[in-house]
Design an enzyme around this catalytic site. Structure first.
Site, PDB file in Angstrom:
ATOM      1  CG  HIS A  25      -1.827   1.268   1.183  1.00 30.96           C
ATOM      2  ND1 HIS A  25      -3.143   1.173   0.724  1.00 30.96           N
ATOM      3  CD2 HIS A  25      -1.607   2.470   1.698  1.00 30.96           C
ATOM      4  CE1 HIS A  25      -3.742   2.222   0.922  1.00 30.96           C
ATOM      5  NE2 HIS A  25      -2.761   3.245   1.541  1.00 30.96           N
ATOM      6  CD  GLU A  26       1.756   3.734   3.760  1.00 29.90           C
ATOM      7  OE1 GLU A  26       1.961   4.803   3.198  1.00 29.90           O
ATOM      8  OE2 GLU A  26       0.720   3.595   4.184  1.00 29.90           O
ATOM      9  CG  HIS A  44       0.402   6.259  -0.622  1.00 32.31           C
ATOM     10  ND1 HIS A  44      -0.699   6.653  -1.603  1.00 32.31           N
ATOM     11  CD2 HIS A  44      -0.203   5.517   0.281  1.00 32.31           C
ATOM     12  CE1 HIS A  44      -1.607   6.286  -1.077  1.00 32.31           C
ATOM     13  NE2 HIS A  44      -1.553   5.582   0.144  1.00 32.31           N
TER      14      HIS A  44
END
Length: 344
Positions: free
Chosen positions: A18-19, A22
Site C-alpha cells: 500500500h505505502e 504512494h
C-alpha cells in the site's frame, strides 16, 4: 509463534504494498519523500538513500510515506517538489495508488492460487443438504441452485454466505430456488439455533463446495468473479453497517485478524494467500472511502479543490484529518476490545 510470524508477514506485506504505491507515484511525479516507514512507533532500524529515509518501526501495524507538503506548505523546498505544488491528476494518482496497488496484488495472488491449486466453481449450487436440518425439512436438496435470498439476487457461493450473514435468522429467511428439473420454488426457512464452542450459531444445514477446474481460462474467470465478489462483500457490509444489518460488534481488528491467521494457517499456503487477497481488497476499499484520515478523504479534498478552482486552506484540511484520525483510533480501540472479549 508461527501464527505471530505469519500475522506480521501478512499485514506487513499488505502495508508495504500500500505505502509502496504512494511512494512509487510520489517519486514518478517528482514529490520529495522524507520517509518511507513500515510499522509505527519508535524506529528499530533506518537508513537514508538519496533524499529519502527508509525505516522499520517497533509496532508491526501500519506504516506511512511522508510526503513534502502533505501537512501544509514547505518553505525549504521548491513548490513543484511538494504535494500541493502538483497538478490535480498527479495528486490523485499518488493518493489512489496505495489502494490501487492493494487491488492489483490481490488480483495477481488470486490468479496465482487458481492457476496452481485449481479454480473453484463459484456457482451457487448446493453440494449437500444435511438430513434433519431446517433446510432439508423445508425441501431443499443437493443440486438446487439458489437464485435469491430475502429478495437479493444470488450469483456466487460468496453471495450465499454474505446474505445469510446479514439476514435476521429469528425472522426466517426466504430462499428462491431453481430445482434440478427447472422448477422455481420459494421456501421460508428458520435456522436452528445452537452453540458451538460457547458461541451461538444458526444452522441451516446446507453445504456449498464448488468443483475445481484447471487451466488459464478457468483461472482467469475465477479471478474476475472472485474479485468482483470481494468488492461486493465490502460494499454490502458497509451499507448494512449504516442501516443496522451489520453491527459494530461484528467487525474485527488486529486481534481478530490474528485469530483468523491462526485458523487459516492449518489449511496450507493457499488459504494464507487467499486471506492476503481478502485483506488487501478490504484495506484498499476502506482507504478509498471519502472519510478523514483515509486516502479517500485526501482525494475528496483534491476533487473539492478542482471544483472550486482554488486550494483548500491547509489548516482546514489538517483539522479535518486530525478529527478523523482521533475517531478512527476510538473505533480501533472499541473493535480490539470486542475481539479480546470474544477470546474468552
Amino acid at each position: 509463534m508461527v501464527t505471530l510470524i505469519l500475522f506480521i508477514i501478512l499485514l506487513g506485506s499488505i502495508i508495504f504494498i500500500h505505502e509502496g504505491g504512494h511512494f512509487l507515484f510520489a517519486k514518478l511525479t517528482g514529490i520529495y519523500v522524507y520517509e518511507f516507514a513500515l510499522g509505527m512507533g519508535p524506529k528499530l532500524f533506518s537508513f537514508k538513500k538519496g533524499e529519502t529515509e527508509y525505516s522499520l518501526r517497533a509496532i508491526p501495524i501500519g506504516g506511512f510515506c511522508q510526503l513534502a507538503g502533505e501537512e501544509g506548505e514547505v518553505e525549504d523546498l521548491p513548490r513543484e517538489r511538494t504535494l500541493p505544488g502538483k497538478k490535480h491528476w498527479q495528486k490523485f494518482l499518488v493518493m489512489f495508488f496505495g489502494a490501487g496497488f492493494n487491488f492489483i496484488s490481490a488480483i495477481l495472488v488470486l490468479f496465482f492460487i487458481s492457476l496452481i491449486w485449481g479454480a473453484t466453481s463459484t456457482e451457487p449450487i448446493l453440494s449437500s443438504v444435511e438430513k434433519e436440518t431446517p433446510a432439508y425439512e423445508a425441501g431443499l436438496r443437493k443440486g438446487d441452485e439458489i437464485l435469491e435470498i430475502n429478495g437479493h439476487d444470488i450469483w456466487t457461493i460468496d453471495d450465499i454466505s454474505l446474505y445469510l450473514t446479514i439476514a435476521d435468522p429469528d425472522a426466517g429467511t426466504e430462499f428462491k430456488i431453481k430445482k434440478e428439473n427447472g422448477d422455481i420454488e420459494t421456501y421460508e426457512i428458520t435456522p436452528e439455533k445452537t452453540k458451538v464452542d460457547g458461541e451461538e450459531r444458526y444452522i441451516y444445514g446446507i453445504g456449498m463446495q464448488g468443483v475445481e477446474e484447471h487451466g488459464f481460462l478457468a483461472s482467469l474467470e475465477y479471478t474476475i468473479v472472485k474479485t468482483g465478489s470481494l468488492f461486493k462483500q465490502m460494499w454490502v457490509t458497509l451499507v448494512n453497517l449504516f442501516t443496522g444489518g451489520v453491527k459494530l460488534s461484528q467487525l474485527s481488528g488486529p486481534v481478530g485478524i490474528y485469530e483468523v491467521v491462526g485458523s487459516q494457517a492449518s489449511g496450507g499456503i493457499a488459504n494464507i494467500l487467499y486471506l492476503f487477497s481478502f485483506l488487501s481488497i478490504n484495506v484498499g476499499f476502506i482507504n478509498l472511502l471519502p472519510l478523514p484520515a483515509f486516502d479517500g478523504g485526501h482525494i475528496l479534498f483534491i476533487i473539492i479543490e478542482k471544483i472550486k478552482g482554488s486550494p483548500v486552506k491547509p489548516e482546514t484540511e489538517a483539522k479535518f484529518h486530525a478529527v478523523g484520525l482521533f475517531l478512527l483510533m476510538l473505533l480501533m480501540i472499541y473493535v480490539t476490545f470486542n475481539d479480546i472479549l470474544r477470546l474468552f
